[in-house]
Design a protein around this motif. Structure first.
Motif, PDB file in Angstrom:
ATOM      1  N   VAL A  22       0.826  -1.201   0.000  1.00 47.17           N
ATOM      2  CA  VAL A  22       0.000   0.000   0.000  1.00 47.17           C
ATOM      3  C   VAL A  22       0.864   1.258   0.000  1.00 47.17           C
ATOM      4  N   ILE A  23       1.863   1.283   0.866  1.00 46.27           N
ATOM      5  CA  ILE A  23       2.715   2.468   0.964  1.00 46.27           C
ATOM      6  C   ILE A  23       3.456   2.704  -0.347  1.00 46.27           C
ATOM      7  N   ALA A  24       3.925   1.633  -0.974  1.00 42.52           N
ATOM      8  CA  ALA A  24       4.663   1.783  -2.232  1.00 42.52           C
ATOM      9  C   ALA A  24       3.770   2.316  -3.343  1.00 42.52           C
ATOM     10  N   HIS A  25       2.575   1.774  -3.491  1.00 42.93           N
ATOM     11  CA  HIS A  25       1.775   2.228  -4.622  1.00 42.93           C
ATOM     12  C   HIS A  25       0.942   3.465  -4.311  1.00 42.93           C
ATOM     13  N   ASP A  26       0.941   3.933  -3.045  1.00 41.61           N
ATOM     14  CA  ASP A  26       0.271   5.193  -2.752  1.00 41.61           C
ATOM     15  C   ASP A  26       1.034   6.386  -3.323  1.00 41.61           C
ATOM     16  N   PHE A  27       2.312   6.230  -3.606  1.00 40.28           N
ATOM     17  CA  PHE A  27       3.033   7.266  -4.349  1.00 40.28           C
ATOM     18  C   PHE A  27       2.378   7.449  -5.711  1.00 40.28           C
ATOM     19  N   ALA A  28       2.072   6.333  -6.371  1.00 43.15           N
ATOM     20  CA  ALA A  28       1.392   6.391  -7.667  1.00 43.15           C
ATOM     21  C   ALA A  28      -0.005   6.973  -7.522  1.00 43.15           C
ATOM     22  N   ASP A  29      -0.704   6.640  -6.432  1.00 47.25           N
ATOM     23  CA  ASP A  29      -2.048   7.167  -6.214  1.00 47.25           C
ATOM     24  C   ASP A  29      -2.026   8.688  -6.088  1.00 47.25           C
ATOM     25  N   GLY A  30      -1.092   9.202  -5.305  1.00 47.95           N
ATOM     26  CA  GLY A  30      -0.982  10.649  -5.155  1.00 47.95           C
ATOM     27  C   GLY A  30      -0.634  11.325  -6.465  1.00 47.95           C
ATOM     28  N   PHE A  31       0.279  10.728  -7.195  1.00 47.87           N
ATOM     29  CA  PHE A  31       0.679  11.248  -8.506  1.00 47.87           C
ATOM     30  C   PHE A  31      -0.527  11.312  -9.432  1.00 47.87           C
ATOM     31  N   ASN A  32      -1.294  10.213  -9.491  1.00 41.64           N
ATOM     32  CA  ASN A  32      -2.435  10.145 -10.394  1.00 41.64           C
ATOM     33  C   ASN A  32      -3.579  11.052  -9.957  1.00 41.64           C
ATOM     34  N   THR A  33      -3.796  11.173  -8.650  1.00 38.47           N
ATOM     35  CA  THR A  33      -4.887  12.013  -8.154  1.00 38.47           C
ATOM     36  C   THR A  33      -4.672  13.468  -8.548  1.00 38.47           C
ATOM     37  N   TYR A  34      -3.477  13.970  -8.329  1.00 37.11           N
ATOM     38  CA  TYR A  34      -3.187  15.364  -8.702  1.00 37.11           C
ATOM     39  C   TYR A  34      -3.241  15.540 -10.214  1.00 37.11           C
ATOM     40  N   THR A  35      -2.681  14.577 -10.958  1.00 34.21           N
ATOM     41  CA  THR A  35      -2.648  14.688 -12.422  1.00 34.21           C
ATOM     42  C   THR A  35      -4.056  14.668 -13.002  1.00 34.21           C
ATOM     43  N   LEU A  36      -4.896  13.741 -12.545  1.00 37.72           N
ATOM     44  CA  LEU A  36      -6.264  13.647 -13.061  1.00 37.72           C
ATOM     45  C   LEU A  36      -7.052  14.922 -12.783  1.00 37.72           C
ATOM     46  N   THR A  37      -6.957  15.442 -11.564  1.00 33.16           N
ATOM     47  CA  THR A  37      -7.728  16.629 -11.209  1.00 33.16           C
ATOM     48  C   THR A  37      -7.309  17.832 -12.032  1.00 33.16           C
ATOM     49  N   SER A  38      -6.008  18.049 -12.159  1.00 31.58           N
ATOM     50  CA  SER A  38      -5.520  19.224 -12.884  1.00 31.58           C
ATOM     51  C   SER A  38      -5.669  19.078 -14.399  1.00 31.58           C
ATOM     52  N   LEU A  39      -5.579  17.855 -14.918  1.00 36.40           N
ATOM     53  CA  LEU A  39      -5.675  17.641 -16.365  1.00 36.40           C
ATOM     54  C   LEU A  39      -7.023  18.092 -16.903  1.00 36.40           C
ATOM     55  N   TYR A  40      -8.069  17.954 -16.123  1.00 39.11           N
ATOM     56  CA  TYR A  40      -9.416  18.284 -16.581  1.00 39.11           C
ATOM     57  C   TYR A  40      -9.806  19.733 -16.298  1.00 39.11           C
ATOM     58  N   GLY A  41      -8.814  20.582 -16.065  1.00 39.37           N
ATOM     59  CA  GLY A  41      -9.070  22.007 -15.971  1.00 39.37           C
ATOM     60  C   GLY A  41      -9.444  22.523 -14.604  1.00 39.37           C
ATOM     61  N   ASN A  42      -9.291  21.721 -13.571  1.00 36.86           N
ATOM     62  CA  ASN A  42      -9.581  22.206 -12.224  1.00 36.86           C
ATOM     63  C   ASN A  42      -8.447  23.093 -11.719  1.00 36.86           C
ATOM     64  N   ALA A  43      -8.787  24.052 -10.870  1.00 38.91           N
ATOM     65  CA  ALA A  43      -7.786  24.944 -10.300  1.00 38.91           C
ATOM     66  C   ALA A  43      -6.819  24.162  -9.415  1.00 38.91           C
ATOM     67  N   ARG A  44      -5.634  24.739  -9.227  1.00 38.22           N
ATOM     68  CA  ARG A  44      -4.598  24.074  -8.440  1.00 38.22           C
ATOM     69  C   ARG A  44      -5.076  23.782  -7.024  1.00 38.22           C
ATOM     70  N   ARG A  45      -5.848  24.703  -6.449  1.00 33.67           N
ATOM     71  CA  ARG A  45      -6.313  24.488  -5.065  1.00 33.67           C
ATOM     72  C   ARG A  45      -7.215  23.266  -4.977  1.00 33.67           C
ATOM     73  N   ARG A  46      -8.010  23.009  -6.015  1.00 31.88           N
ATOM     74  CA  ARG A  46      -8.856  21.817  -6.010  1.00 31.88           C
ATOM     75  C   ARG A  46      -8.006  20.553  -6.125  1.00 31.88           C
ATOM     76  N   ALA A  47      -6.990  20.632  -6.986  1.00 33.89           N
ATOM     77  CA  ALA A  47      -6.114  19.477  -7.138  1.00 33.89           C
ATOM     78  C   ALA A  47      -5.395  19.167  -5.828  1.00 33.89           C
ATOM     79  N   VAL A  48      -4.928  20.209  -5.142  1.00 34.16           N
ATOM     80  CA  VAL A  48      -4.254  20.016  -3.860  1.00 34.16           C
ATOM     81  C   VAL A  48      -5.233  19.477  -2.814  1.00 34.16           C
ATOM     82  N   ALA A  49      -6.465  19.985  -2.825  1.00 31.68           N
ATOM     83  CA  ALA A  49      -7.472  19.511  -1.862  1.00 31.68           C
ATOM     84  C   ALA A  49      -7.760  18.023  -2.072  1.00 31.68           C
ATOM     85  N   MET A  50      -7.878  17.590  -3.329  1.00 34.07           N
ATOM     86  CA  MET A  50      -8.124  16.179  -3.599  1.00 34.07           C
ATOM     87  C   MET A  50      -6.912  15.338  -3.212  1.00 34.07           C
TER      88      MET A  50
END
Length: 242
Positions: A138-166
């Motif tokens: 879990v700890i190893a692949h949560d790095f990927a989860d965090g990476f993907n969560t920020y990337t997905l949120t920001s890729l679709y045009g959400n503001a940086r604060r929303r991406a950080v909140a997610m």
């Protein structure tokens, strides 16, 4: 112990999101890596777990696979409906992504991370050795989860604060999930159904959105190598956990 270990997942998730923010000048490489990580998580982690947990069949097909296909189609339907709504309000479909899609995908990632925390708690109830093995994965692949969560949120045009909140919500989710195992237990078949559905939706985003965007302006060999590296990283994590 389970909650304490989940704090490691919290830190790794934040580290993944921080990495996604810092490499904006190599956006195509970030997207290529995210696509590979998502592909690896779905094919090598989520789907095998879903098949094992939801082991019953419906008309000769494993229920987890049916929900996997349903998740893929659901993600496609939601994106098309949101795109149609934007077009009806006068926006051009091409080049305009619906922020709601990114937020929905990120919310699903948060739910997945909460299930990771539940998995840690349940494993420690079985025994310390089992808990340590699950926690490592879990700890190893949560790095990927965090990476993907920020990337997905920001890729679709959400503001940086929303991406950080997610991202913060995704980081907190494993801790909350681990703590919840002190109160109740999620039925294994329900967990398997969720993983199958989420895996299908995540694969759609990787194959139909993330990877095409990564190669749109920079069809470079380095982007492809990042995708392969992302999938190989998840393979390594799964192998170590086993």
């Amino acid at each position: 112990m389970a909650v304490f270990v989940a704090l490691g997942a919290f830190l790794m998730t934040l580290a993944g999101g921080w990495t996604a923010q810092r490499v904006t000048d190599r956006r195509h490489l970030v997207l290529g890596l995210a696509g590979g990580l998502m592909l690896g998580v779905v094919g090598l982690d989520l789907l095998p777990e879903a098949l094992e947990a939801a082991d019953r069949e419906v008309f000769g097909v494993p229920a987890a696979l049916l929900l996997f296909v349903a998740g893929f189609l659901l993600a496609h339907l939601v994106e098309r409906l949101l795109a149609a709504r934007r077009a009806a309000h006068g926006a051009e479909e091409d080049g305009h992504r619906s922020p709601e899609v990114g937020l929905t995908a990120a919310a699903a990632m948060v739910g997945h991370s909460a299930m990771d925390g539940v998995a840690i708690g349940a494993a420690f109830q079985v025994g310390g050795g089992m808990g340590a093995a699950v926690a490592l994965a879990v700890i190893a692949h949560d790095f990927a989860d965090g990476f993907n969560t920020y990337t997905l949120t920001s890729l679709y045009g959400n503001a940086r604060r929303r991406a950080v909140a997610m991202l913060v919500a995704d980081a907190c989710a494993p801790v909350v999930g681990a703590a919840s195992t002190l109160l109740f237990t999620i039925p294994e078949q329900v967990l398997g159904a969720y993983l199958g559905l989420f895996g299908g939706a995540l694969l759609y985003l990787a194959a139909a959105e993330i990877l095409p965007e990564a190669h749109h302006e920079h069809p470079a060999r380095s982007t492809l190598l990042c995708t392969v590296a992302g999938a190989a990283f998840i393979w390594l994590v799964v192998g170590i956990a086993e």
